[in-house]
Design a protein around this motif. Structure first.
Motif, PDB file in Angstrom:
ATOM      1  N   GLU A 174       0.593  -0.723  -0.178  1.00  0.00           N
ATOM      2  CA  GLU A 174       0.193  -0.064  -0.469  1.00  0.00           C
ATOM      3  C   GLU A 174       1.124   1.208  -0.481  1.00  0.00           C
ATOM      4  O   GLU A 174       0.352   2.174  -0.637  1.00  0.00           O
ATOM      5  CB  GLU A 174      -0.863  -0.476   1.542  1.00  0.00           C
ATOM      6  N   VAL A 175       1.734   1.099   0.652  1.00  0.00           N
ATOM      7  CA  VAL A 175       2.972   3.050   1.177  1.00  0.00           C
ATOM      8  C   VAL A 175       3.436   2.573  -0.539  1.00  0.00           C
ATOM      9  O   VAL A 175       3.659   3.902  -1.127  1.00  0.00           O
ATOM     10  CB  VAL A 175       3.866   2.271   2.003  1.00  0.00           C
ATOM     11  N   LEU A 176       3.704   1.727  -0.832  1.00  0.00           N
ATOM     12  CA  LEU A 176       4.915   1.229  -1.843  1.00  0.00           C
ATOM     13  C   LEU A 176       4.044   1.809  -3.337  1.00  0.00           C
ATOM     14  O   LEU A 176       4.246   2.738  -4.448  1.00  0.00           O
ATOM     15  CB  LEU A 176       5.095   0.118  -2.612  1.00  0.00           C
ATOM     16  N   ILE A 194      13.268  -0.048   1.429  1.00  0.00           N
ATOM     17  CA  ILE A 194      12.364  -0.332   2.801  1.00  0.00           C
ATOM     18  C   ILE A 194      13.127  -0.703   3.808  1.00  0.00           C
ATOM     19  O   ILE A 194      14.770  -2.273   3.448  1.00  0.00           O
ATOM     20  CB  ILE A 194      11.544  -1.589   1.971  1.00  0.00           C
ATOM     21  N   THR A 195      13.333  -0.982   5.137  1.00  0.00           N
ATOM     22  CA  THR A 195      14.269  -1.403   5.908  1.00  0.00           C
ATOM     23  C   THR A 195      12.984  -1.981   7.313  1.00  0.00           C
ATOM     24  O   THR A 195      12.283  -1.593   7.598  1.00  0.00           O
ATOM     25  CB  THR A 195      15.885  -0.447   6.586  1.00  0.00           C
ATOM     26  N   GLN A 196      13.098  -3.836   7.037  1.00  0.00           N
ATOM     27  CA  GLN A 196      13.279  -4.310   8.190  1.00  0.00           C
ATOM     28  C   GLN A 196      13.982  -4.163   9.541  1.00  0.00           C
ATOM     29  O   GLN A 196      15.315  -3.984   9.628  1.00  0.00           O
ATOM     30  CB  GLN A 196      13.180  -5.127   8.349  1.00  0.00           C
ATOM     31  N   ARG A 197      13.365  -3.249  10.807  1.00  0.00           N
ATOM     32  CA  ARG A 197      13.743  -2.728  11.239  1.00  0.00           C
ATOM     33  C   ARG A 197      13.946  -3.872  13.066  1.00  0.00           C
ATOM     34  O   ARG A 197      13.175  -3.959  12.991  1.00  0.00           O
ATOM     35  CB  ARG A 197      13.223  -0.798  12.390  1.00  0.00           C
ATOM     36  N   ASP A 316       7.788  -9.204  -5.898  1.00  0.00           N
ATOM     37  CA  ASP A 316       6.256  -8.426  -4.819  1.00  0.00           C
ATOM     38  C   ASP A 316       6.642  -7.110  -6.049  1.00  0.00           C
ATOM     39  O   ASP A 316       5.734  -6.603  -6.685  1.00  0.00           O
ATOM     40  CB  ASP A 316       6.047  -8.176  -3.897  1.00  0.00           C
ATOM     41  N   LEU A 317       8.333  -6.667  -6.539  1.00  0.00           N
ATOM     42  CA  LEU A 317       8.630  -5.720  -6.976  1.00  0.00           C
ATOM     43  C   LEU A 317       8.279  -5.022  -8.465  1.00  0.00           C
ATOM     44  O   LEU A 317       8.352  -4.503  -9.001  1.00  0.00           O
ATOM     45  CB  LEU A 317      10.643  -5.535  -6.275  1.00  0.00           C
ATOM     46  N   ASP A 318       7.933  -6.399  -8.951  1.00  0.00           N
ATOM     47  CA  ASP A 318       7.567  -6.406 -10.326  1.00  0.00           C
ATOM     48  C   ASP A 318       6.578  -5.562 -10.664  1.00  0.00           C
ATOM     49  O   ASP A 318       6.246  -5.391 -11.829  1.00  0.00           O
ATOM     50  CB  ASP A 318       7.473  -7.583 -10.659  1.00  0.00           C
ATOM     51  N   VAL A 325      14.180  -0.971  -5.752  1.00  0.00           N
ATOM     52  CA  VAL A 325      13.212  -0.484  -4.464  1.00  0.00           C
ATOM     53  C   VAL A 325      14.653  -1.040  -4.296  1.00  0.00           C
ATOM     54  O   VAL A 325      14.949  -2.483  -4.552  1.00  0.00           O
ATOM     55  CB  VAL A 325      11.846  -1.454  -4.070  1.00  0.00           C
ATOM     56  N   GLU A 326      15.357  -1.024  -3.043  1.00  0.00           N
ATOM     57  CA  GLU A 326      15.519  -1.594  -2.334  1.00  0.00           C
ATOM     58  C   GLU A 326      15.268  -2.396  -0.681  1.00  0.00           C
ATOM     59  O   GLU A 326      14.488  -1.681   0.387  1.00  0.00           O
ATOM     60  CB  GLU A 326      17.501  -0.670  -1.182  1.00  0.00           C
ATOM     61  N   LEU A 327      15.898  -3.491  -0.369  1.00  0.00           N
ATOM     62  CA  LEU A 327      14.872  -4.084   0.507  1.00  0.00           C
ATOM     63  C   LEU A 327      16.574  -4.195   1.616  1.00  0.00           C
ATOM     64  O   LEU A 327      17.538  -4.727   1.198  1.00  0.00           O
ATOM     65  CB  LEU A 327      14.857  -5.340   0.497  1.00  0.00           C
TER      66      LEU A 327
END
Length: 463
Positions: A174-176, A194-197, A316-318, A325-327
């Protein structure tokens, strides 16, 4: 001869935008590359103080076609014609500025294009921020007249089986979707991190223009209520587009309502602000932030217990062709300015990162004698990253020896080091941050860290 067309879309009628942009009295407010001070007239010419010195400007005569072409006579007598047009657009109007290479290097043209884009975005922000009753502002995605819709947020929270069905993955999508929408609208690839904290939260940071923010008649700053009201295009609409997980797009408010807390920060040419929400309800006033010289939007949120599932994957980024996008996963790393270190550990880190044998360099002595400061990164006490910064005693700071343990590369430590160095240099009164780097590091310094390419020279004094 190469031409570069730079444009922005402004949510105002073309006639209104043309009148504002064509009024010379408004130039100092938005055209930083042309007018920095007072204007005066000499016949049909405007005499303007600019970053280049005193220049003379003549605009096309008044017309109803949105033609704002103008001739600029530079301090050295060179004459430059700048095509500038305002044309109708489905969302209001589009302002288009044409740059021509005219013998300049491509890098110089790209720098000029970036400066023009910044000017046009200031123009957009000025016009869109024109005071008026928020309830009368055009509703394109959210209702400006209602900053919080508690019934709407309650509806989402009371039906997690429907709105949290896609779990954390769907909330990130939704954010993307907003970043994708804006990048496509601007006609250029957007960059998102996108960063998982470590605390379980997720941050999504883009390099767009920043969430629309205006002032009401009393001068109060109002940001488009994307977190606390419904997106009128998608929420509850049977024809809402599907996101890459196959679920319909509902809008950013679903992310806010289903998050224990969420922090929304936006950086625009006209300023920067942040606000915290809990389950979609603002818990603090909109707070102004210091400018960073960039634009974009950052959303960090901690999903509520009803939100399950794993975050999105690279597949998912396709579904977002306009985004790069960087994960990332936030490393357990502590940064320190002028952090303690030994010669041996920095020598080993440098040798590992730059692929050479340890050289026994007396690093501590060198840093203390020649550095403005340095930044260290440690994980469980181990030195895993380092950057050195030297200065000229004035406005310039130079990055040297940026290095990260190869086993830790790709998870954001290098970017964190450079950003920490930039913050510290700015706090010390520096304006310009320099770096020289090999071609394979261009993406890191320019895309991830935000440096702009310039022409520079290098001489080998030992050859």
């Amino acid at each position: 001869m190469r031409s570069e067309h730079v444009s922005v879309v402004i949510s105002r009628p073309a006639a209104e935008v043309s009148a504002f942009a064509g009024d010379p009295n408004n130039l100092p407010g938005w055209a930083a590359g042309l007018a920095t001070g007072e204007l005066r007239r000499e016949g049909e010419w405007l005499v303007v103080e600019s970053p280049m010195g005193t220049v003379r400007v003549q605009f096309a005569g008044a017309n109803s076609y949105g033609v704002l072409d103008h001739v600029v006579v530079l301090p050295d007598g060179e004459v430059v014609t700048n095509p500038l047009r305002v044309v109708p657009h489905p969302d209001g109007s589009e302002v288009i500025f044409t740059l021509r290479q005219q013998g300049r290097a491509s890098a110089e043209l790209e720098l000029d294009a970036a400066a023009v884009r910044a000017d046009l975005e200031r123009l957009r922000d000025l016009i869109e921020a024109t005071p008026g009753d928020p309830s009368s502002w055009e509703v394109t995605t959210h209702d400006w007249g209602r900053l919080v819709d508690q019934d709407h947020l309650r509806e989402i929270r009371n039906d997690p089986g429907r709105y949290a069905a896609g779990g954390l993955r769907h909330l990130i999508l939704e954010v993307l979707a907003y970043a994708e929408e804006e990048a496509e609208h601007r006609g250029r690839t957007g960059h998102v991190v996108i960063t998982q904290r470590r605390d379980g939260s997720v941050s999504v940071v883009d390099d767009g223009r920043g969430t629309d923010t205006r002032r009401d008649p009393a001068g109060q700053v109002i940001r488009k209520p994307v977190m606390a009201t419904r997106d009128v295009r998608f929420f509850g609409q049977p024809d809402a587009p599907l996101l890459p997980d196959g679920l319909p797009r509902q809008g950013m408010s679903t992310v806010a309502a289903l998050s224990t807390w969420l922090e929304h920060s936006n950086y625009r040419a006209s300023g920067a602000w942040t606000q915290r929400y809990e389950h979609g309800i603002p818990t603090a006033e909109l707070r102004e932030l210091p400018g960073t010289g960039r634009t974009g939007t950052g959303v960090q949120f901690l999903p509520g217990p009803e939100v399950e599932g794993d975050p999105l994957t690279a597949d998912d980024l396709d579904g977002f062709p306009w985004l790069q996008v960087e994960l990332r996963v936030q490393p357990d790393v502590a940064l320190a300015v002028r952090g303690a270190l030994t010669d041996a550990e920095l020598d080993n880190l440098h040798a590992t990162a730059f692929r050479h044998e340890p050289a026994g360099v007396p690093w501590r002595e060198r840093l203390e004698r020649h550095s403005l400061f340095w930044v260290t990164a440690r994980s469980d006490g181990e030195l895993v990253g380092f950057v050195n910064v030297v200065g000229d005693g004035g406005a310039h700071a130079i990055l040297l020896d940026t290095c990260v343990d190869p086993a830790r590369q790709g998870c954001g430590i290098g970017v964190a080091l450079v950003r920490a160095a930039a913050d510290e240099a700015r706090a010390r009164g520096c304006r310009w941050l320099h770096a020289d780097y090999a071609a394979e590091h261009t993406d890191f310094y320019e895309r991830a860290c935000g440096l702009v390419p310039t022409s520079a020279g290098l001489g080998d004094l030992l050859s």
